[in-house]
Write an enzyme that holds these catalytic residues in place. Structure first.
Site, PDB file in Angstrom:
ATOM      1  N   CYS A  40      -0.814   4.377   2.229  1.00 15.58           N
ATOM      2  CA  CYS A  40      -0.915   4.304   3.698  1.00 15.58           C
ATOM      3  C   CYS A  40      -0.436   2.914   4.096  1.00 15.58           C
ATOM      4  O   CYS A  40       0.742   2.610   3.897  1.00 15.58           O
ATOM      5  CB  CYS A  40      -2.298   4.669   4.214  1.00 15.58           C
ATOM      6  SG  CYS A  40      -3.703   3.894   3.399  1.00 15.58           S
ATOM      7  N   SER A  41      -1.296   2.069   4.627  1.00 17.11           N
ATOM      8  CA  SER A  41      -0.823   0.750   5.059  1.00 17.11           C
ATOM      9  C   SER A  41      -1.936  -0.270   4.991  1.00 17.11           C
ATOM     10  O   SER A  41      -2.030  -1.155   5.836  1.00 17.11           O
ATOM     11  CB  SER A  41      -0.308   0.814   6.485  1.00 17.11           C
ATOM     12  OG  SER A  41       0.573   1.888   6.636  1.00 17.11           O
ATOM     13  N   CYS A  42      -2.793  -0.174   3.979  1.00 18.92           N
ATOM     14  CA  CYS A  42      -3.938  -1.072   3.878  1.00 18.92           C
ATOM     15  C   CYS A  42      -3.467  -2.524   3.845  1.00 18.92           C
ATOM     16  O   CYS A  42      -2.488  -2.862   3.189  1.00 18.92           O
ATOM     17  CB  CYS A  42      -4.746  -0.719   2.629  1.00 18.92           C
ATOM     18  SG  CYS A  42      -5.425   0.952   2.711  1.00 18.92           S
ATOM     19  N   CYS A  94       0.882  -1.165   0.000  1.00 17.36           N
ATOM     20  CA  CYS A  94       0.000   0.000   0.000  1.00 17.36           C
ATOM     21  C   CYS A  94       0.915   1.209   0.000  1.00 17.36           C
ATOM     22  O   CYS A  94       1.524   1.534   1.017  1.00 17.36           O
ATOM     23  CB  CYS A  94      -0.906  -0.004   1.229  1.00 17.36           C
ATOM     24  SG  CYS A  94      -1.907   1.504   1.374  1.00 17.36           S
TER      25      CYS A  94
END
Lengths: 226, 215, 215, 226
Positions: free
Chosen positions: B118-120, B115
């Site tokens: 962000c940090s999905c 991702c």
């Protein structure tokens, strides 16, 4: 916004650093911040797009140097203050108290109904799909180009695909549009596609590695026919 | 800090970074206290959500899904067609996995998930992501140089004739990888197979363990 | 610092920023001392180069060039055709001004100069750049939103029917602006005119002073 | 490299901060670093492209949070150590000494010839023009496109113009190529052009301000016919 969060293709950040036997949380404050996600998003105080947009507004040097849950802490503080749910003054006063007396405990309050509601939310999820209102403009296999947009607001169209040509790989369904939802301008549901970009299209023939495809999920309004 | 003594223009940033653990602790507690008082948070709610992600939800759930797909061709078909529904058959799903897609590795195609914005990450099957997945290094490198990143940072060399497919989770769809079943595992039970499935193999940055690791 | 006590993954950066003045002083002196000992630097050389840029070279030189162009149409022609040569007529030139270009503001066109990749700046006519020209804010904002930046950060509103030309000094060419001569200056001497020419007006982020500022 | 130095169009860095009556140097160490530029570039120890590339290799969070001359200090330390002119050990030892004893003075050595040579260099400059070896490929008025390249080495082709179409505004002459010169791969002189890009081509119709042109100086190898 064209911010430090938009990291695809950025150089100079160093090698991946892995931690052996990494725990789920590293400290009490990380657990605390994690629970705050549920207190805010779970209670509908902040929506997920506002939450992400808040993180993007950290100063880039701060964003790139901070721990992960620090990002969450930043956006939760910001969101709650901006929405008037807490005031900057009470937040600062309270933080000062805990800074000066690190042994001071949290107020004790049990609320089994609230805890149950959050456990149910975890189990159920919070879908961002919405009923289809229009039929998708693009079909699988169709060539498209990601638009060149540079909004100062929130967007999920990463810089590294803007202006680049790809092919529709899949139609995912109809989802809330983050760009408007992050700014309080409504959900504006629209189709989301998986778009396949060859690596050479994104990075040029000299820099791309061989035999690679990058799949990026893009909202219909980010795309135009190629 | 030195800023006060610097007689020049304002520095490009107003604060010194990174923040101290003490400062982060104080600020977190301040928010918690205020939200407890305002009714949006409670002591038992904190314990409950933390405990769910520390104890109940983690990569062992994804491993169960993968092992089932290895032993049950019909389940595998359903998993690749609609991962959300197939996982629900095993009671797996929920927050950050409302729309899951499972990607099948083959001898000719390898998938890897990231991702960049962000940090999905698919929480219901993998739990909360490790720091390296969330930190800038992985997020910047993987989409531009996946082969180099996998080789240098994960010790995974992928021959040039194997396609690499990188999945940037830029929307609300959450991806995880169905790795190839290791050879020599024909006689293993589903339960033992699940023990071979690592978190990294489901992100796409590693391979499952060899059957010899069981003994 | 707190890193030592942080029990988690390595932080994304290895150090605490910004550095202290003491640390910067020690490191600078260390390099200076070593290069003095190795013959590449000397006490009088330090004094000399610092003094040249503190006392001899600065925006007063550029102001002389501009004032000359205001009073001498033939000089102005030569300046706009080849700024390096025209400045040399006045004994102005050298380091970081080997290839200068002068941009003429008109009622219909305004020029403004920046360097998005570092801080390129025409030293022989403007001296060393101010911090704001070198810091990330100006370098990021100006090329994308010049009108907004000039209005919000410099108090300079440019009507939409006036073209804005932004010059990003990405190679070794160094740009400066020939601002419009203020009205009411018909009777001023070249020397007095030079006093109206500010550094900012030659970068393009400001206007020359009005003649009333002389009294 | 796609680094933090490549700032054109980046959001979230805040408003321009101006200092009233700013002095040329703010401290003794700034003067010291400025003199080090001449000790290194002026003596041919490091070339200007290596100098810039060194700065680009600062960690992005460090780059974005540091004082300007700190950038120079970083690249000079790095360049001198990499070229073996000083060793990391002697540098660290000496810095430790000055850190522990802030009153310790620099060694006193006068060298009037050296000082004269540097004053002459300031007066004369150090041109990066070279004799023309080829005739320019592009002519004034010709439409061109900046290539999409993403080298991990040094380049002066900013990300915000890559892939974008402009028009040749001027042919500047023949200059050293930074991309190779920064890596010790030779000067490779080639034509440099001023290329005019309309703001809407760079930022899209929604984000661009009206009636604007951005001029960027680009080496011939960065361009292709449009």
């Amino acid at each position: 916004m064209n911010g430090a969060h938009d990291l695809g293709g950025f150089h100079g950040l160093g090698r991946v650093q892995r931690e052996e036997n990494e725990p789920v949380f590293h400290s009490e404050w990380e657990k605390g911040v994690f629970a705050l996600l549920f207190a805010t998003l779970g209670n509908g105080l902040i929506n997920v797009d506002e939450f992400r947009f808040g993180i993007e507004q950290m100063h880039p040097a701060y964003y790139l140097s901070s721990r992960y849950y620090e990002h969450w802490l930043f956006t939760i503080e910001k969101g709650l203050v901006e929405k008037g749910i807490i005031s900057k003054e009470e937040l600062d006063a309270r933080a000062r108290r805990y800074r000066e007396d690190p042994q001071a405990q949290l107020p004790e309050r049990k609320d089994p109904k609230l805890a149950d509601r959050m456990a149910a939310l975890i189990k159920r999820g919070a879908p961002c799909t919405r009923p289809s209102v229009v039929s998708p403009r693009f079909a699988v296999g169709q060539p498209v180009r990601a638009k060149n947009i540079n909004p100062t607001g929130h967007t999920r169209l990463a810089r590294y695909v803007r202006g680049k040509r790809g092919v529709i790989h899949k139609v995912h369904g109809t989802f809330v549009t983050p760009d408007t939802n992050a700014l309080g301008k409504g959900e504006n549901p629209q189709p989301v596609y998986s778009v396949a970009f060859p690596a050479w299209e994104l990075w040029g023939w000299d820099s791309a590695e061989p035999n690679e495809t990058i799949y990026v999920d893009l909202w219909e309004s980010y795309l135009e026919p190629a | 800090m030195s800023e006060a003594r610097y007689k020049g223009s304002p520095l490009p940033i107003p604060q010194q970074y990174p923040l101290s653990e003490e400062e982060l602790t104080a600020r977190t507690k301040a928010l918690q206290a205020l939200l407890i008082e305002k009714g949006f948070l409670s002591s038992d709610m904190i314990e409950r959500v933390v405990s769910i992600y520390e104890k109940d939800i983690g990569p062992l759930l994804g491993a169960r899904v993968v092992a089932r797909a290895w032993v049950d061709p019909e389940f595998k078909k359903r998993l690749l067609a609609d991962a959300t529904k197939a996982c629900a058959e095993l009671g797996i799903g929920g927050m950050q996995g409302e729309h899951m897609v499972c990607l099948e590795n083959t001898p000719k195609v390898r998938h890897v998930v990231c991702c960049t914005l962000c940090s999905c990450y698919p929480w219901p099957v993998l739990g909360l992501p490790p720091n390296w997945y969330k930190y800038p290094q992985y997020r910047s490198r993987l989409v531009a140089n996946p082969r180099q990143t996998l080789r240098e940072d994960f010790g995974l060399s992928i021959p040039d004739d194997v396609e690499v497919h990188v999945w940037d989770s830029s929307a609300e769809i959450r991806y995880f990888v169905l790795p190839q079943r290791p050879s020599g595992t024909e006689k293993l039970t589903e339960e033992d197979l699940a023990k071979l499935v690592t978190r990294d193999s489901m992100i796409g940055v590693g391979d499952p363990l060899p059957p010899s690791s069981l003994s």
